[in-house]
Motif scaffolding. Structure first.
Motif, mmCIF file in Angstrom:
data_model
loop_
_atom_site.group_PDB
_atom_site.id
_atom_site.type_symbol
_atom_site.label_atom_id
_atom_site.label_comp_id
_atom_site.label_asym_id
_atom_site.label_seq_id
_atom_site.Cartn_x
_atom_site.Cartn_y
_atom_site.Cartn_z
ATOM 1 N N UNK A 120 0.806 -1.219 0.000
ATOM 2 C CA UNK A 120 0.000 0.000 0.000
ATOM 3 C C UNK A 120 0.842 1.273 0.000
ATOM 4 N N UNK A 121 2.163 1.142 0.029
ATOM 5 C CA UNK A 121 3.034 2.315 -0.073
ATOM 6 C C UNK A 121 2.976 2.911 -1.480
ATOM 7 N N UNK A 122 2.609 2.090 -2.470
ATOM 8 C CA UNK A 122 2.470 2.565 -3.846
ATOM 9 C C UNK A 122 1.138 3.311 -3.974
ATOM 10 N N UNK A 123 1.162 4.588 -4.395
ATOM 11 C CA UNK A 123 -0.075 5.389 -4.459
ATOM 12 C C UNK A 123 -1.162 4.798 -5.363
ATOM 13 N N UNK A 124 -0.766 4.236 -6.502
ATOM 14 C CA UNK A 124 -1.765 3.671 -7.416
ATOM 15 C C UNK A 124 -2.426 2.437 -6.792
ATOM 16 N N UNK A 125 -1.621 1.600 -6.172
ATOM 17 C CA UNK A 125 -2.147 0.409 -5.510
ATOM 18 C C UNK A 125 -3.059 0.801 -4.362
ATOM 19 N N UNK A 126 -2.664 1.827 -3.602
ATOM 20 C CA UNK A 126 -3.486 2.300 -2.485
ATOM 21 C C UNK A 126 -4.843 2.807 -2.989
ATOM 22 N N UNK A 127 -4.850 3.533 -4.113
ATOM 23 C CA UNK A 127 -6.104 4.051 -4.666
ATOM 24 C C UNK A 127 -7.035 2.910 -5.070
ATOM 25 N N UNK A 128 -6.462 1.896 -5.713
ATOM 26 C CA UNK A 128 -7.269 0.727 -6.096
ATOM 27 C C UNK A 128 -7.797 0.023 -4.848
ATOM 28 N N UNK A 129 -6.942 -0.113 -3.851
ATOM 29 C CA UNK A 129 -7.340 -0.760 -2.595
ATOM 30 C C UNK A 129 -8.496 -0.003 -1.933
ATOM 31 N N UNK A 130 -8.383 1.312 -1.857
ATOM 32 C CA UNK A 130 -9.430 2.113 -1.204
ATOM 33 C C UNK A 130 -10.752 2.022 -1.959
ATOM 34 N N UNK A 131 -10.695 2.051 -3.292
ATOM 35 C CA UNK A 131 -11.930 1.943 -4.087
ATOM 36 C C UNK A 131 -12.575 0.573 -3.887
ATOM 37 N N UNK A 132 -11.761 -0.467 -3.882
ATOM 38 C CA UNK A 132 -12.274 -1.818 -3.682
ATOM 39 C C UNK A 132 -12.841 -1.977 -2.274
ATOM 40 N N UNK A 133 -12.149 -1.403 -1.303
ATOM 41 C CA UNK A 133 -12.607 -1.461 0.090
ATOM 42 C C UNK A 133 -13.989 -0.819 0.227
ATOM 43 N N UNK A 134 -14.191 0.320 -0.422
ATOM 44 C CA UNK A 134 -15.498 0.987 -0.372
ATOM 45 C C UNK A 134 -16.583 0.121 -1.012
ATOM 46 N N UNK A 135 -16.251 -0.531 -2.120
ATOM 47 C CA UNK A 135 -17.225 -1.404 -2.784
ATOM 48 C C UNK A 135 -17.610 -2.569 -1.880
ATOM 49 N N UNK A 136 -16.629 -3.145 -1.208
ATOM 50 C CA UNK A 136 -16.903 -4.273 -0.312
ATOM 51 C C UNK A 136 -17.756 -3.812 0.862
ATOM 52 N N UNK A 137 -17.410 -2.668 1.456
ATOM 53 C CA UNK A 137 -18.181 -2.152 2.592
ATOM 54 C C UNK A 137 -19.620 -1.848 2.192
ATOM 55 N N UNK A 138 -19.805 -1.275 1.013
ATOM 56 C CA UNK A 138 -21.158 -0.985 0.525
ATOM 57 C C UNK A 138 -21.934 -2.276 0.287
ATOM 58 N N UNK A 139 -21.276 -3.262 -0.302
ATOM 59 C CA UNK A 139 -21.933 -4.552 -0.545
ATOM 60 C C UNK A 139 -22.380 -5.203 0.754
ATOM 61 N N UNK A 140 -21.527 -5.147 1.766
ATOM 62 C CA UNK A 140 -21.863 -5.727 3.065
ATOM 63 C C UNK A 140 -23.036 -4.977 3.692
ATOM 64 N N UNK A 188 -26.241 -5.902 1.843
ATOM 65 C CA UNK A 188 -26.648 -7.261 2.193
ATOM 66 C C UNK A 188 -27.293 -7.290 3.576
ATOM 67 N N UNK A 189 -26.681 -6.592 4.534
ATOM 68 C CA UNK A 189 -27.238 -6.553 5.889
ATOM 69 C C UNK A 189 -28.610 -5.884 5.914
ATOM 70 N N UNK A 190 -28.772 -4.805 5.138
ATOM 71 C CA UNK A 190 -30.066 -4.120 5.077
ATOM 72 C C UNK A 190 -31.124 -5.029 4.448
ATOM 73 N N UNK A 191 -30.733 -5.749 3.389
ATOM 74 C CA UNK A 191 -31.662 -6.668 2.727
ATOM 75 C C UNK A 191 -32.098 -7.774 3.682
ATOM 76 N N UNK A 192 -31.148 -8.338 4.402
ATOM 77 C CA UNK A 192 -31.473 -9.414 5.339
ATOM 78 C C UNK A 192 -32.324 -8.905 6.496
#
Length: 67
Positions: free
Chosen positions: A17-37, A40-44
């Motif tokens: 995550x020291x690489x800025x491009x990798x960190x940006x991809x990680x943060x975007x993916x993290x947000x997608x996962x958090x939103x999905x969770x 899912x919790x709201x649906x359940x």
């Protein structure tokens, strides 16, 4: 599958995550996962199936597997 993030103190994680491009991809993916969770919790909580949600949204449930 359960979402299990890598611990913040993990040396490899910090190095990657020291690489800025990798960190940006990680943060975007993290947000997608958090939103999905959260969705899912709201649906359940409402005792809705994925098909129920698709009906409300006037769409179809996404199928990731082909037969």
């Amino acid at each position: 599958m359960t979402y299990k993030p890598v611990a913040r103190g993990n040396e490899l994680r910090n190095e990657v995550l020291a690489d800025p491009e990798t960190r940006a991809i990680h943060e975007a993916t993290k947000l997608q996962i958090e939103l999905s969770i959260a969705l899912k919790n709201a649906r359940k909580k409402r005792k809705m199936t994925q098909d129920d949600v698709a009906d409300v949204m006037h769409t179809q449930k996404t199928c990731y597997f082909s037969s």
